[in-house]
Design a protein around this motif. Structure first.
Motif, PDB file in Angstrom:
ATOM      1  N   GLY A 102     -51.701  10.875  53.727  1.00  0.00           N
ATOM      2  CA  GLY A 102     -52.079  11.085  54.910  1.00  0.00           C
ATOM      3  C   GLY A 102     -51.395   9.911  55.951  1.00  0.00           C
ATOM      4  N   GLU A 103     -51.976  10.037  56.944  1.00  0.00           N
ATOM      5  CA  GLU A 103     -51.209   9.268  57.986  1.00  0.00           C
ATOM      6  C   GLU A 103     -51.447   7.848  57.653  1.00  0.00           C
ATOM      7  OE1 GLU A 103     -49.308   8.847  61.501  1.00  0.00           O
ATOM      8  OE2 GLU A 103     -49.904  10.656  60.711  1.00  0.00           O
ATOM      9  N   SER A 104     -52.468   7.387  57.064  1.00  0.00           N
ATOM     10  CA  SER A 104     -52.653   5.989  56.746  1.00  0.00           C
ATOM     11  C   SER A 104     -53.404   5.840  55.425  1.00  0.00           C
ATOM     12  CB  SER A 104     -53.658   5.050  57.855  1.00  0.00           C
ATOM     13  OG  SER A 104     -54.959   5.853  57.777  1.00  0.00           O
ATOM     14  N   THR A 105     -53.201   7.056  54.564  1.00  0.00           N
ATOM     15  CA  THR A 105     -53.780   6.709  53.220  1.00  0.00           C
ATOM     16  C   THR A 105     -52.716   6.968  52.170  1.00  0.00           C
ATOM     17  OG1 THR A 105     -54.319   9.018  53.136  1.00  0.00           O
ATOM     18  CG2 THR A 105     -56.168   7.564  53.954  1.00  0.00           C
ATOM     19  N   TYR A 106     -52.841   6.354  50.941  1.00  0.00           N
ATOM     20  CA  TYR A 106     -51.866   6.428  49.870  1.00  0.00           C
ATOM     21  C   TYR A 106     -52.613   6.362  48.542  1.00  0.00           C
ATOM     22  CZ  TYR A 106     -52.375   1.494  49.359  1.00  0.00           C
ATOM     23  OH  TYR A 106     -52.961   0.526  49.007  1.00  0.00           O
ATOM     24  N   LEU A 107     -51.999   6.931  47.505  1.00  0.00           N
ATOM     25  CA  LEU A 107     -52.197   6.819  46.199  1.00  0.00           C
ATOM     26  C   LEU A 107     -51.445   6.031  45.219  1.00  0.00           C
ATOM     27  CD1 LEU A 107     -53.318  10.580  45.276  1.00  0.00           C
ATOM     28  CD2 LEU A 107     -54.835   8.641  45.564  1.00  0.00           C
ATOM     29  N   LEU A 134     -25.511  17.027  46.786  1.00  0.00           N
ATOM     30  CA  LEU A 134     -26.850  16.438  46.766  1.00  0.00           C
ATOM     31  C   LEU A 134     -26.911  15.087  47.390  1.00  0.00           C
ATOM     32  CD1 LEU A 134     -29.904  16.768  46.020  1.00  0.00           C
ATOM     33  CD2 LEU A 134     -29.226  15.515  44.053  1.00  0.00           C
ATOM     34  N   LYS A 135     -27.586  14.823  48.692  1.00  0.00           N
ATOM     35  CA  LYS A 135     -27.643  13.619  49.230  1.00  0.00           C
ATOM     36  C   LYS A 135     -28.679  12.656  48.690  1.00  0.00           C
ATOM     37  CE  LYS A 135     -27.794  11.376  53.785  1.00  0.00           C
ATOM     38  NZ  LYS A 135     -28.202  11.528  54.908  1.00  0.00           N
ATOM     39  N   ASP A 136     -29.670  13.413  48.437  1.00  0.00           N
ATOM     40  CA  ASP A 136     -30.891  12.520  47.833  1.00  0.00           C
ATOM     41  C   ASP A 136     -31.913  13.349  47.273  1.00  0.00           C
ATOM     42  OD1 ASP A 136     -32.226  10.016  47.274  1.00  0.00           O
ATOM     43  OD2 ASP A 136     -32.615   9.662  49.551  1.00  0.00           O
ATOM     44  N   ARG A 137     -32.847  12.683  46.488  1.00  0.00           N
ATOM     45  CA  ARG A 137     -33.907  13.474  45.891  1.00  0.00           C
ATOM     46  C   ARG A 137     -34.999  12.444  45.707  1.00  0.00           C
ATOM     47  NH1 ARG A 137     -31.728  16.198  41.372  1.00  0.00           N
ATOM     48  NH2 ARG A 137     -31.663  18.125  42.578  1.00  0.00           N
ATOM     49  N   TRP A 138     -36.317  12.731  46.073  1.00  0.00           N
ATOM     50  CA  TRP A 138     -37.406  11.756  45.627  1.00  0.00           C
ATOM     51  C   TRP A 138     -38.611  12.541  45.606  1.00  0.00           C
ATOM     52  CZ3 TRP A 138     -35.145  13.271  50.587  1.00  0.00           C
ATOM     53  CH2 TRP A 138     -35.747  13.926  51.289  1.00  0.00           C
ATOM     54  N   LEU A 139     -39.534  11.621  45.344  1.00  0.00           N
ATOM     55  CA  LEU A 139     -41.078  12.383  44.917  1.00  0.00           C
ATOM     56  C   LEU A 139     -41.945  12.216  46.448  1.00  0.00           C
ATOM     57  CD1 LEU A 139     -41.499  10.670  41.468  1.00  0.00           C
ATOM     58  CD2 LEU A 139     -40.954  13.165  42.257  1.00  0.00           C
ATOM     59  N   MET A 140     -42.828  13.143  46.556  1.00  0.00           N
ATOM     60  CA  MET A 140     -43.733  13.072  47.335  1.00  0.00           C
ATOM     61  C   MET A 140     -45.302  13.645  47.026  1.00  0.00           C
ATOM     62  SD  MET A 140     -43.011  16.249  50.074  1.00  0.00           S
ATOM     63  CE  MET A 140     -44.437  15.997  51.089  1.00  0.00           C
ATOM     64  N   HIS A 141     -46.263  13.253  47.649  1.00  0.00           N
ATOM     65  CA  HIS A 141     -47.723  13.792  47.168  1.00  0.00           C
ATOM     66  C   HIS A 141     -47.732  15.211  47.972  1.00  0.00           C
ATOM     67  CE1 HIS A 141     -51.938  14.259  46.684  1.00  0.00           C
ATOM     68  NE2 HIS A 141     -51.801  13.422  45.788  1.00  0.00           N
ATOM     69  N   LYS A 142     -48.488  16.119  47.380  1.00  0.00           N
ATOM     70  CA  LYS A 142     -48.538  17.665  47.883  1.00  0.00           C
ATOM     71  C   LYS A 142     -49.302  17.287  49.418  1.00  0.00           C
ATOM     72  CE  LYS A 142     -52.604  18.930  45.177  1.00  0.00           C
ATOM     73  NZ  LYS A 142     -53.130  19.777  44.344  1.00  0.00           N
ATOM     74  N   GLU A 143     -50.074  16.335  49.365  1.00  0.00           N
ATOM     75  CA  GLU A 143     -50.945  15.994  50.701  1.00  0.00           C
ATOM     76  C   GLU A 143     -50.024  15.456  51.871  1.00  0.00           C
ATOM     77  OE1 GLU A 143     -54.671  14.534  49.554  1.00  0.00           O
ATOM     78  OE2 GLU A 143     -54.976  16.228  48.425  1.00  0.00           O
ATOM     79  N   GLU A 144     -48.929  14.780  51.240  1.00  0.00           N
ATOM     80  CA  GLU A 144     -48.109  14.087  52.443  1.00  0.00           C
ATOM     81  C   GLU A 144     -47.550  15.087  53.439  1.00  0.00           C
ATOM     82  OE1 GLU A 144     -44.257  11.079  52.640  1.00  0.00           O
ATOM     83  OE2 GLU A 144     -44.958  11.680  50.723  1.00  0.00           O
ATOM     84  N   ARG A 145     -47.564  14.770  54.694  1.00  0.00           N
ATOM     85  CA  ARG A 145     -46.798  15.622  55.939  1.00  0.00           C
ATOM     86  C   ARG A 145     -45.219  15.208  55.549  1.00  0.00           C
ATOM     87  NH1 ARG A 145     -45.962  14.031  60.852  1.00  0.00           N
ATOM     88  NH2 ARG A 145     -45.128  15.488  62.312  1.00  0.00           N
ATOM     89  N   LEU A 146     -44.648  16.519  55.487  1.00  0.00           N
ATOM     90  CA  LEU A 146     -43.260  16.336  55.413  1.00  0.00           C
ATOM     91  C   LEU A 146     -42.705  16.014  56.970  1.00  0.00           C
ATOM     92  CD1 LEU A 146     -40.638  16.376  53.580  1.00  0.00           C
ATOM     93  CD2 LEU A 146     -40.681  18.875  53.929  1.00  0.00           C
ATOM     94  N   ASP A 147     -41.790  14.929  57.350  1.00  0.00           N
ATOM     95  CA  ASP A 147     -41.360  14.671  58.347  1.00  0.00           C
ATOM     96  C   ASP A 147     -39.973  15.108  58.635  1.00  0.00           C
ATOM     97  OD1 ASP A 147     -40.614  13.538  60.746  1.00  0.00           O
ATOM     98  OD2 ASP A 147     -40.571  11.612  60.288  1.00  0.00           O
ATOM     99  N   LEU A 148     -39.840  16.304  59.579  1.00  0.00           N
ATOM    100  CA  LEU A 148     -38.639  16.750  59.633  1.00  0.00           C
ATOM    101  C   LEU A 148     -37.947  16.285  61.021  1.00  0.00           C
ATOM    102  CD1 LEU A 148     -39.670  20.692  58.837  1.00  0.00           C
ATOM    103  CD2 LEU A 148     -38.717  18.806  57.401  1.00  0.00           C
ATOM    104  N   GLN A 149     -38.452  15.173  61.591  1.00  0.00           N
ATOM    105  CA  GLN A 149     -37.886  14.699  62.864  1.00  0.00           C
ATOM    106  C   GLN A 149     -36.565  14.589  62.764  1.00  0.00           C
ATOM    107  OE1 GLN A 149     -40.398  11.490  64.236  1.00  0.00           O
ATOM    108  NE2 GLN A 149     -38.810  10.942  65.833  1.00  0.00           N
ATOM    109  N   TYR A 150     -35.891  13.689  61.683  1.00  0.00           N
ATOM    110  CA  TYR A 150     -34.371  13.410  61.404  1.00  0.00           C
ATOM    111  C   TYR A 150     -33.301  14.479  60.902  1.00  0.00           C
ATOM    112  CZ  TYR A 150     -36.379   9.386  63.436  1.00  0.00           C
ATOM    113  OH  TYR A 150     -37.278   8.611  64.433  1.00  0.00           O
ATOM    114  N   ILE A 151     -33.650  15.665  60.546  1.00  0.00           N
ATOM    115  CA  ILE A 151     -33.154  16.433  59.768  1.00  0.00           C
ATOM    116  C   ILE A 151     -31.675  16.637  60.571  1.00  0.00           C
ATOM    117  CG2 ILE A 151     -33.821  18.704  60.855  1.00  0.00           C
ATOM    118  CD1 ILE A 151     -34.057  19.770  57.808  1.00  0.00           C
TER     119      ILE A 151
END
Length: 166
Positions: A102-107, A134-151
């Motif tokens: 979330g905005e200020s939460t993490y696991l 392929l430029k990059d690959r990473w992991l994200m939590h399913k509840e994290e909001r995907l930031d598309l601001q800098y696509i």
């Protein structure tokens, strides 16, 4: 190991769910090893969750989390460090793994917990090809909001959950 007849035994400290290394070596070396990944435990967790894995070296374990996505867990013995990241991509992490939910939460995940979360679909794989590279690959939590601001132009983001193993 160049240290004569010293004996080392591995065990899981269930009170703290933390890998401990008992040793006849001096205290600072025990502390150093306490922070290293237990790669054998990660490998056993992969087997339990039907994820192909293999030791590249005694200090490096590859996990095939997707057909073309190899996640590497490694202990860097000389540098008292650990890392995990995808083979042939710049993204990586050190030590325990944090994922925003979330905005200020993490696991926070240790390596075996991370493998379980990937197998359950709680942690997703994000691939970032630009054009046909392929430029990059990473992991994200399913509840994290995907930031598309800098696509970037011609950039695609692919978000995948592990294929069902049932």
């Amino acid at each position: 190991n160049g240290r004569g007849g010293n004996i080392r035994t591995d065990r899981l400290d269930s009170r703290r769910n933390k890998f401990k290394l008992e040793s006849f070596y001096h205290h600072s070396e025990v502390v150093r090893c306490d922070r290293m990944y237990n790669l054998h435990s990660v490998h056993e967790t992969c087997v339990l969750h039907a994820l192909p894995s293999r030791f590249v070296t005694p200090l490096e374990l590859e996990v095939a989390v997707y057909p073309d996505a190899i996640l590497v867990f490694a202990n860097v013995d000389e540098e008292n460090d650990t890392y995990l990241g995808f083979r042939d991509t710049p993204w990586h992490s050190h030590g325990k793994f944090l994922l925003m939910t979330g905005e200020s939460t993490y696991l926070q995940y240790d390596p075996t917990e991370l493998v379980i979360a990937i197998a359950k679909g709680d942690v997703l794989i994000v691939s970032q090809p630009i054009g046909n590279r392929l430029k990059d690959r990473w992991l994200m939590h399913k509840e994290e909001r995907l930031d598309l601001q800098y696509i970037e132009p011609d950039e695609t983001l692919s978000v995948c959950s592990l294929p069902s193993r049932s």
